[in-house]
Design an enzyme around this catalytic site. Structure first.
Site, PDB file in Angstrom:
ATOM      1  N   TYR A 100     -20.759   8.928 -42.684  1.00 30.08           N
ATOM      2  CA  TYR A 100     -19.489   9.631 -42.438  1.00 30.08           C
ATOM      3  C   TYR A 100     -19.617  10.759 -41.411  1.00 30.08           C
ATOM      4  CZ  TYR A 100     -15.272  12.385 -43.441  1.00 30.08           C
ATOM      5  OH  TYR A 100     -14.106  13.109 -43.341  1.00 30.08           O
ATOM      6  N   SER A 157     -13.537  15.964 -38.680  1.00 30.30           N
ATOM      7  CA  SER A 157     -14.061  16.796 -39.765  1.00 30.30           C
ATOM      8  C   SER A 157     -15.083  17.764 -39.198  1.00 30.30           C
ATOM      9  CB  SER A 157     -14.730  15.915 -40.820  1.00 30.30           C
ATOM     10  OG  SER A 157     -15.446  16.733 -41.727  1.00 30.30           O
TER      11      SER A 157
END
Ligand SMILES: NC(=O)c1ccc[n+]([C@@H]2O[C@H](COP(=O)([O-])OP(=O)(O)OC[C@H]3O[C@@H](n4cnc5c(N)ncnc54)[C@H](OP(=O)(O)O)[C@@H]3O)[C@@H](O)[C@H]2O)c1
Length: 258
Positions: free
Chosen positions: A180, A157
């Protein structure tokens, strides 16, 4: 349409829904034998059925990538059913385990700063997004080595980019934290380590970012469709002999700084 993955064996982790499912459907259209993996067995069966109904080849491997026995069982099946693996897409991930319904990403980020994050929460997310990826890599490597031109794609990401997050102008900077985002930074580090390890063997390992995609992971807040989110992973898995390894890109082949 030319089927660019005809007879290739492709395992996609976390392909029971979201971007992984879109990759799986696309790989089915490209002629691959798609091994559909997900922690959710019902979704695995559903996606396998969708690929077969569309004229493709698919097989169900439900498994939790954080469970060594389940990962080993997947490998044992793949050894006896195929004896090799051409493409491994490491897509399975979670963004949190304890975000309250309705809580925004920014509100959750405020509860998971370095000063106040629960170590259990951080461990749980890293277990899937980092250690799960490494465990699947280690388990599948002997099978990848049996393929003539194996490819590994790690679905990362942009929020894991240290360079971007160090820039005050980066719009996602405020949510950079240990759970995350840092799990994706760690995944990026693993990508480089894997690419270095496998370079002499010609196995390419690349990281991609799907972009902000409408999936369960972000409460369907994303702006891209899952088909758009899947494009870069599909492109990178198709890199030829002269293609690069150790890259981090978004569609289409735009480099993201580490
Ligand atoms: N959506 C975005 O905007 C975005 C942006 C950047 C990167 N990404 C990355 O894209 C990838 C796909 O995410 P997504 O957005 O498509 O999310 P998603 O819809 O939640 O899909 C993730 C899938 O992985 C499965 N999964 C979770 N833990 C697993 C485990 N331990 N073993 C096997 N499968 C497991 C999930 O199962 P359940 O159905 O049980 O949850 C789900 O089917 C992830 O790596 C994510 O980090 C997404």
């Amino acid at each position: 349409m030319t089927k660019r993955l005809e007879n290739k064996i492709a395992i996609i982790t976390g392909s029971g829904r979201g971007i992984g499912r879109a990759c799986a459907l696309r790989y089915g259209q490209e002629g691959a034998v798609v091994v559909v993996n997900d922690i959710n067995a019902e979704n695995v069966a559903k996606v396998t059925g969708e690929i077969v109904a569309a004229g493709g080849k698919a097989i169900s491997y439900p498994a939790d990538v954080t469970d060594p026995a389940q990962v080993q069982a997947m490998v044992d099946r793949a050894v006896s059913e195929f004896g090799r693996l051409d493409v491994l897409i490491q897509n399975a991930a979670i963004s949190n385990t304890n975000k309250r319904p309705g809580q925004s990403v920014e509100e959750y980020a405020a509860t998971t700063r370095p000063s106040n994050v629960s170590l259990d929460e951080m461990r749980a997310v890293w277990e899937t997004n980092v250690f799960g990826v490494l465990a699947v890599y280690q388990a599948m490597l002997p099978l990848l080595r049996e393929a003539p031109q194996a490819r590994i794609v790690n679905v990362s990401s942009g929020v894991g980019s240290l360079t971007a997050s160090s820039d005050p102008a980066y719009p996602w900077r405020a949510i950079f934290g240990p759970v995350y985002p840092a799990s994706k930074t760690a995944l990026n580090a693993l990508t480089i380590a894997m690419a270095i390890e496998l370079e002499p063997e010609g196995i390419k390992v690349n990281a991609v970012s799907p972009g902000f995609t409408r999936t369960n992971l972000n409460g369907y807040a994303g702006t891209e469709t899952v088909e758009e989110g899947a494009r870069e992973a599909v492109r990178v898995a198709l890199l030829g002999h002269d293609g690069p390894t150790g890259t981090f890109t978004r569609w289409e082949n735009a480099t993201i700084p580490w």
